[in-house]
Design an enzyme around this catalytic site. Structure first.
Site, short mmCIF file in Angstrom:
data_model
loop_
_atom_site.label_atom_id
_atom_site.label_comp_id
_atom_site.label_asym_id
_atom_site.label_seq_id
_atom_site.Cartn_x
_atom_site.Cartn_y
_atom_site.Cartn_z
CG ASP A 1 -2.19 0.64 1.22
OD1 ASP A 1 -3.29 0.35 1.09
OD2 ASP A 1 -2.01 2.55 1.24
CG ASP B 1 2.35 6.33 -5.24
OD1 ASP B 1 1.19 5.70 -5.90
OD2 ASP B 1 2.07 7.88 -5.14
CB VAL B 2 0.77 1.08 -7.57
CG1 VAL B 2 0.79 0.40 -6.84
CG2 VAL B 2 -0.83 2.13 -7.57
CG ASN C 1 -7.18 -3.92 -3.72
OD1 ASN C 1 -8.77 -3.90 -4.43
ND2 ASN C 1 -7.06 -2.71 -2.83
CE1 TYR D 1 -13.08 4.33 -9.55
CE2 TYR D 1 -15.23 3.59 -10.91
CZ TYR D 1 -14.28 3.23 -9.83
OH TYR D 1 -14.05 2.04 -9.36
CE LYS E 1 -11.50 0.75 -10.59
NZ LYS E 1 -9.99 -0.24 -10.66
P1 ADP Z 1 -12.07 0.33 -1.98
O1 ADP Z 1 -11.39 -0.65 -0.97
O2 ADP Z 1 -12.87 0.67 -2.41
O3 ADP Z 1 -10.83 0.19 -3.05
P2 ADP Z 1 -10.25 2.16 -0.16
O4 ADP Z 1 -9.90 3.51 -0.20
O5 ADP Z 1 -10.77 2.15 1.01
O6 ADP Z 1 -11.07 1.42 -1.42
O7 ADP Z 1 -8.94 1.35 -0.92
C1 ADP Z 1 -8.25 1.70 -1.32
C2 ADP Z 1 -6.45 1.76 -0.88
O8 ADP Z 1 -5.71 1.49 -1.61
C3 ADP Z 1 -6.19 2.36 0.31
O9 ADP Z 1 -5.66 1.28 0.75
C4 ADP Z 1 -5.52 3.20 -0.70
O10 ADP Z 1 -3.61 3.57 0.36
C5 ADP Z 1 -4.72 2.37 -1.84
N1 ADP Z 1 -3.94 2.94 -2.31
C6 ADP Z 1 -4.58 4.38 -3.07
N2 ADP Z 1 -4.04 5.04 -4.18
C7 ADP Z 1 -2.87 4.08 -3.97
C8 ADP Z 1 -1.21 4.47 -5.11
N3 ADP Z 1 -1.37 5.29 -5.51
N4 ADP Z 1 -0.22 3.57 -4.20
C9 ADP Z 1 -0.75 2.47 -3.54
N5 ADP Z 1 -1.85 2.38 -2.91
C10 ADP Z 1 -2.97 3.11 -3.31
#
Ligand code: ADP
Length: 255
Positions: free
Chosen positions: A37, A63-64, A90, A157, A161
């Protein structure tokens, strides 16, 4: 018998929401999880929950939206566990239902980077590794009902998707026939996670906007609902399922 016994699995966005629920579920089924994450505290909490329960997981902060970092993440699985069996893309962000007129270039770039480029970069590295393994590998890309219908998200979005589904099908078509790599997409509907809480823009937003867009007012799913659907797709029980989109939306798009 655990359904993912000894499988080496990477999941992005595993710090919260459905990604966290998936990581925990996969570990319960015996997977060795490289849980990633961008949020360090969140991913450490996910990994602690897994290891406290006796599972195997390693925390990764990536950070992806950073291509080089994604490449490092994918190869880290081989460094940590010697192979890569399953990749779950994900991590994702919403776009506050910005239309083609109101979406800025910044919105477009950011949403496409995280929701579509990142899965592309990750799949490129993962498929290269999986192709060298006699047992191949499995990809699961998390799309959305917004990947199948036009109004279930904003322009960026929905485009991202839909793109994820196209990427998934292309991988399935290209590598599936060789029997090497299976690739499927999951299309969640409305799920009680932060991505929804993050939808703050008053310009058509929130549940009412979703209902207006989709005509659905039924129940929301949970992260665990998504984890169960994802578990099936990445497990060997789905070994003949390739290039599919599994809609898990409580009936929203059947409405
Ligand atoms: P959902 O589960 O509905 O997709 P959430 O916001 O609960 O939404 O979870 C999304 C996850 O993806 C979070 O843990 C967030 O930190 C992570 N995330 C969002 N953007 C990035 C990114 N650029 N790189 C890595 N992780 C990310």
């Amino acid at each position: 018998m655990a359904r993912l016994a000894n499988k080496v699995l990477i999941i992005t966005g595993a710090g919260n929401g459905m990604g966290k629920a998936m990581a925990i579920r996969f570990a319960q089924e015996g997977a060795k999880v490289l849980a990633s994450d961008r949020d360090e505290a969140w991913i450490n909490a996910t990994v602690k929950e897994i290891t406290d329960a006796g599972g195997t997981a390693v925390a990764d902060v990536t950070d992806v939206s950073d291509e080089a970092a994604v490449k490092t993440l994918i190869h880290r699985a081989v460094k940590e566990f010697g192979r890569l069996d399953i990749l779950v893309n994900n991590a994702g962000i919403p776009d506050n239902f910005k239309t083609v007129v109101t979406a800025t270039d910044e919105t477009w770039d950011r949403v496409l980077k995280i929701n579509l480029y990142a899965p592309f970069w990750a799949c490129r590295e993962a498929v290269s590794i999986m192709n060298t393994q006699s047992s191949g590998g499995v990809i699961l890309n998390v799309s959305s009902v917004g990947g199948l219908y036009g109004a279930l998200g904003g322009a960026a979005y929905v485009a991202s998707k839909h793109g994820v589904i196209g990427l998934t099908k292309n991988i399935a078509a290209t590598y599936g026939v060789q029997g090497k790599v299976r690739a499927n997409a999951l299309a969640p509907g409305t799920i009680q996670t932060n991505i929804r809480a993050a939808i703050t823009d008053p310009d058509p937003m929130g549940d009412q906007a979703l209902r207006d867009a989709g005509g659905y007012s039924g129940p929301q799913g949970t992260g665990e609902d998504m984890a169960n659907a994802a578990l099936y797709l990445v497990s060997d029980e789905a070994k003949f399922v390739n290039g599919a989109v599994l809609v898990a939306d409580g009936g929203w798009t059947a409405y």
